[in-house]
Design a protein around this motif. Structure first.
Motif, PDB file in Angstrom:
ATOM      1  N   GLY A  39       0.821  -1.216   0.000  1.00 51.15           N
ATOM      2  CA  GLY A  39       0.000   0.000   0.000  1.00 51.15           C
ATOM      3  C   GLY A  39       0.852   1.261   0.000  1.00 51.15           C
ATOM      4  O   GLY A  39       0.682   2.134  -0.859  1.00 51.15           O
ATOM      5  N   VAL A  40       1.792   1.363   0.922  1.00 48.92           N
ATOM      6  CA  VAL A  40       2.594   2.600   1.005  1.00 48.92           C
ATOM      7  C   VAL A  40       3.704   2.649  -0.047  1.00 48.92           C
ATOM      8  O   VAL A  40       4.047   3.721  -0.535  1.00 48.92           O
ATOM      9  N   ALA A  41       4.254   1.495  -0.416  1.00 50.35           N
ATOM     10  CA  ALA A  41       5.336   1.496  -1.430  1.00 50.35           C
ATOM     11  C   ALA A  41       4.771   1.876  -2.795  1.00 50.35           C
ATOM     12  O   ALA A  41       5.317   2.754  -3.483  1.00 50.35           O
ATOM     13  N   LEU A  42       3.686   1.245  -3.191  1.00 47.44           N
ATOM     14  CA  LEU A  42       3.134   1.487  -4.534  1.00 47.44           C
ATOM     15  C   LEU A  42       2.615   2.910  -4.696  1.00 47.44           C
ATOM     16  O   LEU A  42       2.611   3.458  -5.796  1.00 47.44           O
ATOM     17  N   GLU A  43       2.188   3.514  -3.589  1.00 46.35           N
ATOM     18  CA  GLU A  43       1.761   4.919  -3.646  1.00 46.35           C
ATOM     19  C   GLU A  43       2.950   5.852  -3.489  1.00 46.35           C
ATOM     20  O   GLU A  43       2.801   7.075  -3.546  1.00 46.35           O
ATOM     21  N   ALA A  44       4.131   5.278  -3.229  1.00 41.40           N
ATOM     22  CA  ALA A  44       5.331   6.072  -2.954  1.00 41.40           C
ATOM     23  C   ALA A  44       5.039   7.110  -1.868  1.00 41.40           C
ATOM     24  O   ALA A  44       5.331   8.301  -2.026  1.00 41.40           O
ATOM     25  N   HIS A  45       4.452   6.637  -0.787  1.00 44.28           N
ATOM     26  CA  HIS A  45       4.236   7.491   0.391  1.00 44.28           C
ATOM     27  C   HIS A  45       5.519   8.294   0.627  1.00 44.28           C
ATOM     28  O   HIS A  45       6.613   7.731   0.654  1.00 44.28           O
ATOM     29  N   PRO A  46       5.408   9.621   0.790  1.00 48.42           N
ATOM     30  CA  PRO A  46       6.618  10.458   0.828  1.00 48.42           C
ATOM     31  C   PRO A  46       7.561  10.172   1.990  1.00 48.42           C
ATOM     32  O   PRO A  46       8.708  10.623   1.970  1.00 48.42           O
ATOM     33  N   LYS A  47       7.111   9.434   3.002  1.00 48.75           N
ATOM     34  CA  LYS A  47       8.001   9.106   4.126  1.00 48.75           C
ATOM     35  C   LYS A  47       8.625   7.719   3.980  1.00 48.75           C
ATOM     36  O   LYS A  47       9.275   7.236   4.900  1.00 48.75           O
ATOM     37  N   VAL A  48       8.420   7.122   2.826  1.00 48.81           N
ATOM     38  CA  VAL A  48       8.929   5.758   2.600  1.00 48.81           C
ATOM     39  C   VAL A  48       9.931   5.747   1.458  1.00 48.81           C
ATOM     40  O   VAL A  48       9.735   6.404   0.438  1.00 48.81           O
ATOM     41  N   MET A  49      11.034   5.015   1.668  1.00 45.85           N
ATOM     42  CA  MET A  49      12.092   4.921   0.638  1.00 45.85           C
ATOM     43  C   MET A  49      12.446   3.463   0.404  1.00 45.85           C
ATOM     44  O   MET A  49      12.263   2.627   1.302  1.00 45.85           O
ATOM     45  N   PHE A  50      13.045   3.216  -0.748  1.00 43.10           N
ATOM     46  CA  PHE A  50      13.574   1.884  -1.004  1.00 43.10           C
ATOM     47  C   PHE A  50      14.913   1.706  -0.295  1.00 43.10           C
ATOM     48  O   PHE A  50      15.805   2.557  -0.376  1.00 43.10           O
ATOM     49  N   GLY A  51      15.048   0.590   0.408  1.00 37.42           N
ATOM     50  CA  GLY A  51      16.325   0.191   0.999  1.00 37.42           C
ATOM     51  C   GLY A  51      16.371  -1.318   0.894  1.00 37.42           C
ATOM     52  O   GLY A  51      15.539  -2.008   1.479  1.00 37.42           O
ATOM     53  N   SER A  52      17.309  -1.835   0.109  1.00 38.31           N
ATOM     54  CA  SER A  52      17.245  -3.271  -0.226  1.00 38.31           C
ATOM     55  C   SER A  52      17.513  -4.182   0.963  1.00 38.31           C
ATOM     56  O   SER A  52      17.004  -5.288   1.024  1.00 38.31           O
ATOM     57  N   ASP A  53      18.343  -3.721   1.910  1.00 44.36           N
ATOM     58  CA  ASP A  53      18.885  -4.620   2.944  1.00 44.36           C
ATOM     59  C   ASP A  53      19.548  -5.831   2.289  1.00 44.36           C
ATOM     60  O   ASP A  53      19.606  -6.907   2.887  1.00 44.36           O
ATOM     61  N   SER A  54      20.015  -5.653   1.074  1.00 45.22           N
ATOM     62  CA  SER A  54      20.731  -6.735   0.390  1.00 45.22           C
ATOM     63  C   SER A  54      21.920  -7.123   1.268  1.00 45.22           C
ATOM     64  O   SER A  54      22.756  -6.283   1.616  1.00 45.22           O
ATOM     65  N   ALA A  55      21.952  -8.392   1.659  1.00 47.56           N
ATOM     66  CA  ALA A  55      22.916  -8.837   2.687  1.00 47.56           C
ATOM     67  C   ALA A  55      23.642 -10.086   2.195  1.00 47.56           C
ATOM     68  O   ALA A  55      23.124 -11.197   2.319  1.00 47.56           O
ATOM     69  N   PRO A  56      24.816  -9.907   1.594  1.00 40.88           N
ATOM     70  CA  PRO A  56      25.504 -11.069   1.022  1.00 40.88           C
ATOM     71  C   PRO A  56      26.148 -11.954   2.095  1.00 40.88           C
ATOM     72  O   PRO A  56      26.867 -11.456   2.957  1.00 40.88           O
ATOM     73  N   HIS A  57      25.852 -13.226   2.023  1.00 41.85           N
ATOM     74  CA  HIS A  57      26.529 -14.238   2.836  1.00 41.85           C
ATOM     75  C   HIS A  57      27.052 -15.299   1.869  1.00 41.85           C
ATOM     76  O   HIS A  57      26.375 -15.614   0.884  1.00 41.85           O
ATOM     77  N   PRO A  58      28.227 -15.868   2.140  1.00 37.11           N
ATOM     78  CA  PRO A  58      28.712 -16.942   1.271  1.00 37.11           C
ATOM     79  C   PRO A  58      27.694 -18.094   1.241  1.00 37.11           C
ATOM     80  O   PRO A  58      27.017 -18.342   2.244  1.00 37.11           O
ATOM     81  N   GLN A  59      27.616 -18.773   0.100  1.00 32.75           N
ATOM     82  CA  GLN A  59      26.628 -19.841  -0.086  1.00 32.75           C
ATOM     83  C   GLN A  59      26.650 -20.852   1.067  1.00 32.75           C
ATOM     84  O   GLN A  59      25.589 -21.269   1.551  1.00 32.75           O
ATOM     85  N   HIS A  60      27.844 -21.219   1.548  1.00 33.16           N
ATOM     86  CA  HIS A  60      27.902 -22.260   2.587  1.00 33.16           C
ATOM     87  C   HIS A  60      27.385 -21.759   3.937  1.00 33.16           C
ATOM     88  O   HIS A  60      27.006 -22.559   4.790  1.00 33.16           O
ATOM     89  N   LYS A  61      27.306 -20.446   4.117  1.00 34.01           N
ATOM     90  CA  LYS A  61      26.737 -19.919   5.371  1.00 34.01           C
ATOM     91  C   LYS A  61      25.200 -19.875   5.312  1.00 34.01           C
ATOM     92  O   LYS A  61      24.539 -19.789   6.338  1.00 34.01           O
ATOM     93  N   LYS A  62      24.664 -19.891   4.088  1.00 30.52           N
ATOM     94  CA  LYS A  62      23.203 -19.888   3.928  1.00 30.52           C
ATOM     95  C   LYS A  62      22.667 -21.317   3.829  1.00 30.52           C
ATOM     96  O   LYS A  62      21.661 -21.648   4.452  1.00 30.52           O
ATOM     97  N   GLU A  63      23.351 -22.145   3.036  1.00 31.17           N
ATOM     98  CA  GLU A  63      22.870 -23.510   2.794  1.00 31.17           C
ATOM     99  C   GLU A  63      23.567 -24.431   3.787  1.00 31.17           C
ATOM    100  O   GLU A  63      24.412 -25.238   3.412  1.00 31.17           O
ATOM    101  N   SER A  64      23.247 -24.235   5.072  1.00 36.05           N
ATOM    102  CA  SER A  64      23.944 -24.980   6.111  1.00 36.05           C
ATOM    103  C   SER A  64      23.050 -25.125   7.325  1.00 36.05           C
ATOM    104  O   SER A  64      21.988 -24.511   7.414  1.00 36.05           O
ATOM    105  N   CYS A  65      23.510 -25.909   8.262  1.00 32.13           N
ATOM    106  CA  CYS A  65      22.807 -26.049   9.531  1.00 32.13           C
ATOM    107  C   CYS A  65      23.093 -24.780  10.326  1.00 32.13           C
ATOM    108  O   CYS A  65      24.234 -24.535  10.713  1.00 32.13           O
ATOM    109  N   GLY A  66      22.061 -23.942  10.551  1.00 30.55           N
ATOM    110  CA  GLY A  66      22.280 -22.634  11.175  1.00 30.55           C
ATOM    111  C   GLY A  66      22.492 -21.613  10.072  1.00 30.55           C
ATOM    112  O   GLY A  66      23.585 -21.099   9.863  1.00 30.55           O
ATOM    113  N   CYS A  67      21.408 -21.344   9.358  1.00 30.31           N
ATOM    114  CA  CYS A  67      21.462 -20.459   8.176  1.00 30.31           C
ATOM    115  C   CYS A  67      21.601 -18.996   8.598  1.00 30.31           C
ATOM    116  O   CYS A  67      20.839 -18.504   9.433  1.00 30.31           O
ATOM    117  N   ALA A  68      22.590 -18.286   8.022  1.00 32.70           N
ATOM    118  CA  ALA A  68      22.759 -16.856   8.300  1.00 32.70           C
ATOM    119  C   ALA A  68      21.568 -16.075   7.748  1.00 32.70           C
ATOM    120  O   ALA A  68      21.004 -16.432   6.703  1.00 32.70           O
TER     121      ALA A  68
END
Ligand code: DOR
Ligand code: ZN
Length: 335
Positions: A226-255
């Protein structure tokens, strides 16, 4: 062929890490974004003037051209005013993590005693330094963000001149809070505009959809859209793109962390087109952030084309969201 052009895209919440990882991921963001707000949760955290300056140098050395601005943040601690006066010209914001709440946040805040924070937050208000907050308690995982709303209210009321950014919001509770206080703003990720908890653990467990805060319920997703598609003026895009090596994600105890940097604009364009809101994407992905932070990014013109694009299986050992899947838009050109 249908195309869509964006000017000066900004990612107002980005993890670049350091060393080889930084060298691998920074060019992916610098390719399509004019600038990004860089998170300080390194080990050790970015908490001195020297650390900010040298991290910025390492970032700029890692990007292939000058058409990218790294807007730096400092890791929140109870700093005194003299320290902040010294560092203010080098930073765009300060990022607060509750202690232990997510990746590399052990040195974060363990008490939200307003009096203990007053000196720092008053100095930030006077110096015009926004406070970006990872707003989660240590409660039950689905309730952590909603439980944090009372802390946002406490901060917003006690420091009315402090710009407060609720980072990567995931709930209707946070959306509802936005308009209650003039000094409250928010970032939204692209993955939280696509996923609910069902997409994380509803079927097979999906490590590349696992992040903090975790994706919530359908009604929360609707509120965010609702707020993103209307581009509510108090809302911004922030990806929080968070790179972890593949073995830290595809493991027991995923980052925790979803890696979206190389496909964020394509996915956003697909979402906004689907809801017939493409005209609002420019504000969501750049103009609102320029207004809120008072920044003037480097010129960049990114044209996307509506055609099938197969998301790469990995980028130098980091698996992106939707790896191997077909998405609806691709980058056509960057000028
Ligand atoms: O999922 C997350 N990953 N959430 C955060 O807040 C931090 C991030 C990271 O640094 O990996
Ligand atoms: Zn983050």
């Amino acid at each position: 062929m249908k195309t869509h052009t964006l000017l000066m895209p900004l990612d107002m919440h980005l993890h670049l890490r350091d060393g080889v990882m930084l060298e691998n991921v920074a060019p992916l963001t610098a390719f399509t974004f004019s600038g990004a707000l860089i998170m300080p949760n390194l080990v050790p955290p970015v908490d001195t003037l020297e650390a900010v300056q040298s991290y910025k140098q390492r970032i700029m050395a890692a990007v292939p051209n000058d058409y990218f601005e790294s807007y730096m943040t400092l890791f929140y601690k109870n700093y005194d005013k003299a320290f902040l006066e010294n560092v203010v010209d080098e930073i765009t914001a300060i990022k607060l993590y509750p202690a232990g709440i997510t990746t590399n946040s052990e040195g974060g805040v363990s008490s939200f005693d307003i009096e203990e924070m007053r000196v720092t937050l008053e100095a930030m208000s006077e110096l015009g330094i926004p406070l970006c907050v990872h707003g989660e308690t240590d409660g039950f995982v689905m309730d952590r963000e909603a439980e944090f709303m009372s802390i946002y209210e406490l901060l917003a009321k006690n420091f009315p001149k402090l710009k407060l950014v609720m980072e990567h919001i995931t709930t209707k509770a946070a959306v509802d809070m936005l308009d209650k206080y003039d000094n409250l703003y928010a970032t939204i990720t692209v993955h939280h505009l696509l996923l609910t908890l069902d997409d994380v653990v509803g079927g097979m467990m999906m490590p590349h959809h696992f992040c903090k805060p975790i994706a919530k319920r359908p009604e929360d997703l609707d509120a965010l859209l609702g707020v993103a598609l209307e581009a509510h003026p108090k809302v911004m895009f922030g990806s929080d793109s968070a790179p972890h090596p593949q073995h830290k994600k595809e493991s027991c105890g995923c980052a925790a962390g979803v890696f979206t940097a190389p496909i964020a604009l394509q996915l956003l364009t697909e979402i906004f087109e689907q809801f017939d809101k493409l005209d609002n994407l420019q504000s969501f992905v750049s103009d609102n952030a320029q207004n809120i932070y008072g920044i003037c990014p480097e010129f960049k013109e990114v044209t996307l084309e509506k055609r099938p694009f197969v998301v790469p299986e990995n980028y130098a050992g980091v698996v992106p969201m939707y790896a191997g899947e077909v998405i609806g838009w691709a980058i056509e050109s960057v000028d």
